[in-house]
Design an enzyme around this catalytic site. Structure first.
Site, mmCIF file in Angstrom:
data_model
loop_
_atom_site.group_PDB
_atom_site.id
_atom_site.type_symbol
_atom_site.label_atom_id
_atom_site.label_comp_id
_atom_site.label_asym_id
_atom_site.label_seq_id
_atom_site.Cartn_x
_atom_site.Cartn_y
_atom_site.Cartn_z
ATOM 1 N N GLU A 30 50.846 -22.369 -26.212
ATOM 2 C CA GLU A 30 52.013 -21.877 -25.478
ATOM 3 C C GLU A 30 53.250 -21.942 -26.364
ATOM 4 O O GLU A 30 53.463 -22.901 -27.107
ATOM 5 C CB GLU A 30 52.254 -22.693 -24.207
ATOM 6 N N GLU A 80 47.312 -29.155 -14.853
ATOM 7 C CA GLU A 80 47.443 -28.005 -15.746
ATOM 8 C C GLU A 80 47.439 -28.509 -17.174
ATOM 9 O O GLU A 80 48.112 -29.488 -17.505
ATOM 10 C CB GLU A 80 48.738 -27.239 -15.464
#
Length: 328
Positions: free
Chosen positions: A149, A144
């Site tokens: 974010e 990932e």
């Protein structure tokens, strides 16, 4: 050869290994406006981060797409694509969460560059927006990469990897960002992964990003390294090929990345497989809703109560993309 000279040579060798090589790539896909509806599917799945969100779905069925547009959760024009959360509904404490959207690319990518031209990202207390890559059916074994974010308007942006065991990064890396954690294993440290904060760029996330008119995020993934760059909208150092959306790009001319993950302590070829691009907005959950994290952000009430009772606070909880360009 003196010990001091040997040490100096070894240091230079290590720095050379940590340096960003870069390379040339050719444009393979341009996603603009209505193209997003063909390039992505809208996922109706339970939120894996346990957020206060009710994910709204668009299937291949045209009627579902029309309903989503009617609700205003997605809007496309000739040069813009928006996905957003509901900002009108007061939620019942015992009912479903706030309507939001999660999209996943139909294509999977290995070695590639993705350039995200973003005009706006979600903001607000309780929000947890993300732009990332993974293969959901094989997480974390296929890896990932979190490109964008953060939570609760707390700048700066954070860039992380999450992997299977035996993958880490050095604490001293040739990058602009500040290393936060070095163990990429998703099974340890509460799945914090390995990564960095873009502390040099306070306008890399949230309200400050939006006030600057947005900017560009770019990811380069290879078997030798993974790099992420950020340039705000008015940054005169933005590479010309990024600014123009050129058909051929050369990442070796892009300068030092914001975050860099070399393969010195992680075999990237075996820790990462084909990945989809995912863009989503959730609320609260494991990170934004963590009591200590939420209170430290200066947000009022508790995360769930605030999200339930203040829909008007989420008028700016939306992504607006000018384009996504993929190079391979």
């Amino acid at each position: 050869m003196t010990p001091a000279l040997v040490g100096g040579i070894l240091t230079l060798v290590l720095l050379a290994k940590l340096a960003v090589a870069g390379g040339s790539y050719t444009l393979s896909d341009v996603i603009v406006g209505e193209d997003f509806y063909d390039a992505f599917n809208f996922e109706a799945i339970p939120d894996p981060t346990h957020g206060r969100v009710h994910v709204f779905a668009i299937d291949a069925n045209y009627v579902d797409g029309a309903t989503a547009r009617q609700l205003g959760l997605t809007v496309a024009t000739a040069n813009s694509f928006i996905i957003r959360a509901d900002d009108t509904t007061v939620l019942s404490p015992t009912g479903p969460g706030r309507n939001s959207v999660r999209i996943r690319s139909n294509n999977e990518y290995t070695t590639h560059v993705a350039v995200f031209d973003m005009n706006h990202m979600p903001e607000g207390c309780g929000t947890w927006p993300a732009v990332w890559e993974t293969l959901e059916a094989d997480w974390p074994d296929s890896g990932e990469i979190d490109i964008v974010e953060g939570v609760n308007n707390m700048s700066p942006n954070q860039v992380h990897l999450h992997t299977s065991p035996n993958c880490s990064i050095p604490s001293n890396i040739n990058q602009l960002g500040k290393v936060l954690t070095t163990d990429c294993d998703a099974a340890v440290n509460y799945n914090s992964g390995c990564g960095s904060a873009l502390s040099y760029a306070p306008n890399s996330f949230g309200p400050a990003f939006n006030a600057a008119g947005g900017g560009w995020y770019a990811l380069e993934r290879t078997d030798d390294y993974i790099s992420v760059w950020f340039w705000d909208r008015n940054n005169w150092l933005t590479p010309v090929d990024v600014w123009l959306g050129s058909p051929i790009i050369d990442t070796s001319r892009w300068g030092t990345p914001a975050a860099h993950f070399p393969n010195t302590d992680c075999d990237l070829a075996t820790h990462f497989g084909p990945n989809n691009i995912i863009v989503d907005l959730t609320f609260c959950g494991d990170w934004a809703g963590n009591a200590a994290v939420y209170s430290s952000s200066g947000c009022p009430s508790t995360c769930v109560d605030y999200v339930n009772n203040n829909p008007q606070a989420f008028k700016n909880a939306y992504f607006q993309f000018a384009s996504i360009r993929i190079y391979e």
